[in-house]
Write a protein that holds these residues in place. Structure first.
Motif, PDB file in Angstrom:
ATOM      1  N   CYS A 125      15.145 -17.952  32.851  1.00  8.00           N
ATOM      2  CA  CYS A 125      14.680 -16.917  33.780  1.00  8.00           C
ATOM      3  C   CYS A 125      15.340 -15.596  33.421  1.00  8.00           C
ATOM      4  CB  CYS A 125      15.020 -17.312  35.219  1.00  8.00           C
ATOM      5  SG  CYS A 125      14.519 -16.076  36.450  1.00  8.00           S
ATOM      6  N   THR A 126      14.533 -14.612  33.059  1.00 12.61           N
ATOM      7  CA  THR A 126      15.015 -13.287  32.686  1.00 12.61           C
ATOM      8  C   THR A 126      14.884 -12.338  33.869  1.00 12.61           C
ATOM      9  OG1 THR A 126      14.293 -13.649  30.396  1.00 12.61           O
ATOM     10  CG2 THR A 126      14.720 -11.375  31.075  1.00 12.61           C
ATOM     11  N   LEU A 127      15.974 -11.651  34.203  1.00  5.71           N
ATOM     12  CA  LEU A 127      15.967 -10.630  35.244  1.00  5.71           C
ATOM     13  C   LEU A 127      15.932  -9.272  34.550  1.00  5.71           C
ATOM     14  CD1 LEU A 127      18.708 -12.116  37.631  1.00  5.71           C
ATOM     15  CD2 LEU A 127      16.240 -12.609  37.558  1.00  5.71           C
ATOM     16  N   TYR A 128      14.755  -8.680  34.488  1.00  2.10           N
ATOM     17  CA  TYR A 128      14.589  -7.431  33.750  1.00  2.10           C
ATOM     18  C   TYR A 128      15.115  -6.234  34.537  1.00  2.10           C
ATOM     19  CZ  TYR A 128      11.627  -9.656  30.218  1.00  2.10           C
ATOM     20  OH  TYR A 128      11.152 -10.445  29.198  1.00  2.10           O
ATOM     21  N   TYR A 155      28.354  -9.416  25.121  1.00  2.00           N
ATOM     22  CA  TYR A 155      28.418  -9.503  23.665  1.00  2.00           C
ATOM     23  C   TYR A 155      29.285  -8.358  23.145  1.00  2.00           C
ATOM     24  CZ  TYR A 155      24.715  -5.988  24.165  1.00  2.00           C
ATOM     25  OH  TYR A 155      23.985  -4.886  24.537  1.00  2.00           O
ATOM     26  N   PRO A 156      29.829  -8.501  21.936  1.00  2.00           N
ATOM     27  CA  PRO A 156      30.693  -7.450  21.396  1.00  2.00           C
ATOM     28  C   PRO A 156      29.945  -6.132  21.218  1.00  2.00           C
ATOM     29  CG  PRO A 156      30.882  -9.498  20.143  1.00  2.00           C
ATOM     30  CD  PRO A 156      29.717  -9.665  21.056  1.00  2.00           C
ATOM     31  N   LYS A 157      30.649  -5.047  21.378  1.00  2.00           N
ATOM     32  CA  LYS A 157      30.099  -3.695  21.200  1.00  2.00           C
ATOM     33  C   LYS A 157      28.809  -3.536  22.006  1.00  2.00           C
ATOM     34  CE  LYS A 157      32.053  -3.288  16.546  1.00  2.00           C
ATOM     35  NZ  LYS A 157      31.757  -3.070  15.099  1.00  2.00           N
ATOM     36  N   PRO A 158      28.885  -3.636  23.332  1.00  3.23           N
ATOM     37  CA  PRO A 158      27.677  -3.609  24.169  1.00  3.23           C
ATOM     38  C   PRO A 158      26.913  -2.298  24.064  1.00  3.23           C
ATOM     39  CG  PRO A 158      29.664  -3.393  25.504  1.00  3.23           C
ATOM     40  CD  PRO A 158      30.124  -3.742  24.130  1.00  3.23           C
ATOM     41  N   ASP A 159      25.611  -2.415  24.305  1.00  2.91           N
ATOM     42  CA  ASP A 159      24.689  -1.275  24.235  1.00  2.91           C
ATOM     43  C   ASP A 159      24.083  -1.063  25.613  1.00  2.91           C
ATOM     44  OD1 ASP A 159      22.217   0.289  23.727  1.00  2.91           O
ATOM     45  OD2 ASP A 159      22.747  -0.029  21.619  1.00  2.91           O
ATOM     46  N   HIS A 160      24.063   0.187  26.081  1.00  3.60           N
ATOM     47  CA  HIS A 160      23.554   0.489  27.421  1.00  3.60           C
ATOM     48  C   HIS A 160      22.040   0.687  27.468  1.00  3.60           C
ATOM     49  CE1 HIS A 160      27.742   2.046  28.916  1.00  3.60           C
ATOM     50  NE2 HIS A 160      27.624   0.732  28.991  1.00  3.60           N
ATOM     51  N   SER A 161      21.374   0.583  26.340  1.00  2.00           N
ATOM     52  CA  SER A 161      19.914   0.716  26.311  1.00  2.00           C
ATOM     53  C   SER A 161      19.266  -0.582  26.783  1.00  2.00           C
ATOM     54  CB  SER A 161      19.440   1.033  24.893  1.00  2.00           C
ATOM     55  OG  SER A 161      18.070   0.750  24.739  1.00  2.00           O
ATOM     56  N   HIS A 162      18.307  -0.458  27.718  1.00  2.00           N
ATOM     57  CA  HIS A 162      17.575  -1.651  28.145  1.00  2.00           C
ATOM     58  C   HIS A 162      16.967  -2.374  26.949  1.00  2.00           C
ATOM     59  CE1 HIS A 162      17.646  -1.140  32.497  1.00  2.00           C
ATOM     60  NE2 HIS A 162      17.328   0.123  32.350  1.00  2.00           N
ATOM     61  N   PHE A 163      16.283  -1.616  26.093  1.00  2.00           N
ATOM     62  CA  PHE A 163      15.507  -2.234  25.030  1.00  2.00           C
ATOM     63  C   PHE A 163      16.409  -2.888  23.989  1.00  2.00           C
ATOM     64  CE2 PHE A 163      12.698   1.312  26.487  1.00  2.00           C
ATOM     65  CZ  PHE A 163      11.808   0.500  27.154  1.00  2.00           C
ATOM     66  N   SER A 217      19.626  -3.816  24.374  1.00  3.83           N
ATOM     67  CA  SER A 217      20.401  -4.907  24.949  1.00  3.83           C
ATOM     68  C   SER A 217      19.528  -6.141  25.179  1.00  3.83           C
ATOM     69  CB  SER A 217      21.062  -4.467  26.258  1.00  3.83           C
ATOM     70  OG  SER A 217      21.974  -5.442  26.708  1.00  3.83           O
ATOM     71  N   MET A 218      18.315  -5.954  25.699  1.00  2.00           N
ATOM     72  CA  MET A 218      17.444  -7.105  25.922  1.00  2.00           C
ATOM     73  C   MET A 218      17.029  -7.733  24.592  1.00  2.00           C
ATOM     74  SD  MET A 218      16.178  -9.195  28.052  1.00  2.00           S
ATOM     75  CE  MET A 218      16.171  -8.497  29.702  1.00  2.00           C
ATOM     76  N   ALA A 219      16.810  -6.909  23.579  1.00  2.00           N
ATOM     77  CA  ALA A 219      16.487  -7.461  22.265  1.00  2.00           C
ATOM     78  C   ALA A 219      17.638  -8.316  21.739  1.00  2.00           C
ATOM     79  CB  ALA A 219      16.165  -6.339  21.284  1.00  2.00           C
ATOM     80  N   ILE A 220      18.868  -7.870  21.992  1.00  2.00           N
ATOM     81  CA  ILE A 220      20.034  -8.646  21.572  1.00  2.00           C
ATOM     82  C   ILE A 220      20.070  -9.988  22.301  1.00  2.00           C
ATOM     83  CG2 ILE A 220      22.559  -8.745  21.770  1.00  2.00           C
ATOM     84  CD1 ILE A 220      22.543  -5.709  21.102  1.00  2.00           C
ATOM     85  N   TRP A 221      19.869  -9.970  23.605  1.00  2.00           N
ATOM     86  CA  TRP A 221      19.886 -11.220  24.375  1.00  2.00           C
ATOM     87  C   TRP A 221      18.766 -12.166  23.949  1.00  2.00           C
ATOM     88  CZ3 TRP A 221      22.838 -13.466  28.268  1.00  2.00           C
ATOM     89  CH2 TRP A 221      23.928 -12.730  28.736  1.00  2.00           C
ATOM     90  N   GLN A 222      17.591 -11.628  23.690  1.00  2.00           N
ATOM     91  CA  GLN A 222      16.464 -12.513  23.393  1.00  2.00           C
ATOM     92  C   GLN A 222      16.452 -13.003  21.948  1.00  2.00           C
ATOM     93  OE1 GLN A 222      12.694 -12.112  25.098  1.00  2.00           O
ATOM     94  NE2 GLN A 222      13.451 -11.356  27.047  1.00  2.00           N
ATOM     95  N   TYR A 270      19.663 -15.017  33.491  1.00  2.00           N
ATOM     96  CA  TYR A 270      20.475 -13.945  32.898  1.00  2.00           C
ATOM     97  C   TYR A 270      19.765 -12.605  33.050  1.00  2.00           C
ATOM     98  CZ  TYR A 270      17.239 -13.218  29.066  1.00  2.00           C
ATOM     99  OH  TYR A 270      16.120 -12.883  28.343  1.00  2.00           O
ATOM    100  N   SER A 271      20.501 -11.529  32.821  1.00  2.00           N
ATOM    101  CA  SER A 271      19.937 -10.179  32.756  1.00  2.00           C
ATOM    102  C   SER A 271      20.533  -9.479  31.545  1.00  2.00           C
ATOM    103  CB  SER A 271      20.252  -9.411  34.045  1.00  2.00           C
ATOM    104  OG  SER A 271      19.491  -8.219  34.132  1.00  2.00           O
ATOM    105  N   GLU A 272      19.916  -8.375  31.098  1.00  2.00           N
ATOM    106  CA  GLU A 272      20.333  -7.787  29.826  1.00  2.00           C
ATOM    107  C   GLU A 272      21.722  -7.161  29.869  1.00  2.00           C
ATOM    108  OE1 GLU A 272      17.297  -4.494  31.183  1.00  2.00           O
ATOM    109  OE2 GLU A 272      17.721  -6.587  31.647  1.00  2.00           O
ATOM    110  N   PHE A 273      22.163  -6.703  31.016  1.00  2.00           N
ATOM    111  CA  PHE A 273      23.532  -6.242  31.205  1.00  2.00           C
ATOM    112  C   PHE A 273      23.811  -6.132  32.696  1.00  2.00           C
ATOM    113  CE2 PHE A 273      21.250  -2.231  29.644  1.00  2.00           C
ATOM    114  CZ  PHE A 273      20.853  -1.789  30.898  1.00  2.00           C
ATOM    115  N   GLY A 274      25.102  -5.985  33.024  1.00  2.00           N
ATOM    116  CA  GLY A 274      25.478  -5.709  34.405  1.00  2.00           C
ATOM    117  C   GLY A 274      25.434  -4.205  34.655  1.00  2.00           C
ATOM    118  N   ARG A 275      26.187  -3.754  35.646  1.00  3.68           N
ATOM    119  CA  ARG A 275      26.202  -2.328  35.975  1.00  3.68           C
ATOM    120  C   ARG A 275      27.638  -1.799  35.905  1.00  3.68           C
ATOM    121  NH1 ARG A 275      20.681  -1.410  36.029  1.00  3.68           N
ATOM    122  NH2 ARG A 275      21.038   0.549  37.116  1.00  3.68           N
ATOM    123  N   ARG A 276      27.754  -0.482  35.971  1.00  6.67           N
ATOM    124  CA  ARG A 276      29.079   0.146  35.989  1.00  6.67           C
ATOM    125  C   ARG A 276      29.847  -0.302  37.234  1.00  6.67           C
ATOM    126  NH1 ARG A 276      30.761   3.239  31.593  1.00  6.67           N
ATOM    127  NH2 ARG A 276      31.409   5.026  32.825  1.00  6.67           N
TER     128      ARG A 276
END
Length: 398
Positions: free
Chosen positions: A51-54, A118-126, A128-133, A311-317
């Motif tokens: 289940c992906t939480l976009y 994941y190491p060296k996280p990216d704040h871009s939705h696209f 970060s989600m590409a990395i997860w998927q 999961y979701s592509e990242f958390g928040r600040r």
């Protein structure tokens, strides 16, 4: 910024390189029921539902460190108070909208893996989600992690099915791709035409094998409509689309369809403003869908082999912004639920004072979670699929 599933898929580049190259298959109920009759799912076969939480779900207001003074200070108006959350122990509580998952927690059927990223996280939705998927944090990867599982284990698209109109990148392989089954409803003819159609499914003595096969397919279709038709019609009781998707998955598992991996999703988590009410509404919808699905799966032999990963592509600040929301962050919690799960906490809770430029530090590599799913649910060597990464989350699953 509103992030749509379709927008992400088109921007990711994964589907273009994988699924569309081989032709992502859209299947129908006859395909699935025929597969269930000819090659039924073994009652002891593990099934994975992803289940992906976009949009980037705020993990700190999902699994809430309400007793931590640093949390209260960072979010003076956005924070939940300790008495508002559903206590999990260790100073953490679930969002008040997640009463169903609290019951699963109490029943030891819910695991919370903390600080996943994941190491060296990216704040871009696209990105970060590409990395997860794709499970590739270091360099762009043209295939999804479940797509590579298909490449390794066989190219039957029915082995991985997305209950969505378009195939997510995680199911796009180099040579193989999963199938899609949109939640559009299943309706057969009624009246005189419907009666005549139903009669065509009755067996007759002396008929040829081909005629018998056609008759059985008609009978199977009617059975499917009876069992699954209500689940795949647009929801009339405000349960939401995720609940409708999971109703379909549950029906397919119970029918013995040989699919081993499913994908479902829920969007809307990009909460830059007025977060508290919006997120709690979404988490309540998520909670009701997940808990109802888990309880239904608990009632059958095949259902008790199902494991769900959320999961979701990242958390928040950590800190709230000026609009009573939160901006793109890094690590967050991952939920794993189902009968094979050893419930409880896994991984280290990120510190709210030892930060990386205002972001939480990642403690559990998301590939450890994937490797666990591949090894313990799908029965495959994760190193073949995750580029040699075979570290797992110990004790998570039976």
């Amino acid at each position: 910024m509103k992030i749509s599933r379709r927008g992400f898929i088109l921007a990711s580049g994964v589907v273009g390189a994988g699924a569309l190259a081989v032709g992502a298959t859209q299947v129908n109920w006859t395909d699935l029921m025929t597969a269930a009759a000819q090659d039924p799912l073994r009652p002891d076969a593990g099934v994975l539902v992803v289940c992906t939480l976009y949009g980037g779900n705020d993990g700190l207001n999902t699994v809430v460190p309400a007793a931590d003074p640093a949390y209260q200070k960072a979010r003076p108006d956005l924070a939940y108070q300790p008495h508002e959350v559903l206590d999990l122990g260790e100073g953490l509580g679930l969002n008040p909208g997640m009463t169903g998952l609290k019951k699963l927690w109490d029943d030891k059927r819910l695991a919370v893996v903390r600080g996943v990223g994941y190491p060296k996280p990216d704040h871009s939705h696209f990105r970060s989600m590409a990395i997860w998927q794709t499970a590739s944090p270091d360099s762009p990867q043209p295939t999804g992690w479940l797509g590579r599982w298909l490449d390794v284990t066989g190219d039957d698209p029915l082995r991985a099915v997305s209950i969505e109109p378009v195939l997510p990148p995680l199911m796009a392989g180099q040579r193989a791709a999963g199938a899609t089954l949109p939640v559009t409803g299943l309706k057969l003819p009624t009246g005189a035409l419907g009666k005549s159609f139903s009669l065509m499914g009755q067996a007759e003595s002396g008929e040829s094998p081909d005629q018998a096969r056609v008759a059985r397919s008609i009978t199977d279709l009617h059975t499917t409509a009876t069992k699954l038709g209500p689940a795949v019609k647009p929801s009339s009781d405000n349960k939401g689309q995720l609940a409708a998707q999971l109703d379909v998955v549950a029906g397919l598992v119970e029918a013995g369809v040989p699919t081993r991996a499913y994908s479902v999703s829920l969007g809307g988590f990009d909460t830059h403003a007025d977060e508290k009410g919006t997120q709690q509404r979404l988490l309540t919808e998520l909670d009701q869908a997940l808990s109802a699905f888990a309880d239904r799966m608990q009632r059958t032999d095949r259902g008790r082999q199902v494991v769900m990963l959320v999961y979701s592509e990242f958390g928040r600040r950590v800190g709230a912004n000026a609009s009573e929301g939160t901006d793109h962050g890094t690590a967050g919690p991952v939920f794993v639920l189902g009968s094979p799960v050893h419930g409880g906490f896994y991984g280290e809770q990120p510190s709210l004072t030892d930060l990386d430029n205002g972001d939480l530090k990642e403690h559990t590599d998301f590939r450890d979670v994937y490797a666990t799913m591949l090894r313990d649910v799908l029965g495959e060597d994760p190193g073949k699929i995750l580029g040699g990464h075979d570290t797992t989350v110990g004790g998570l699953l039976t």
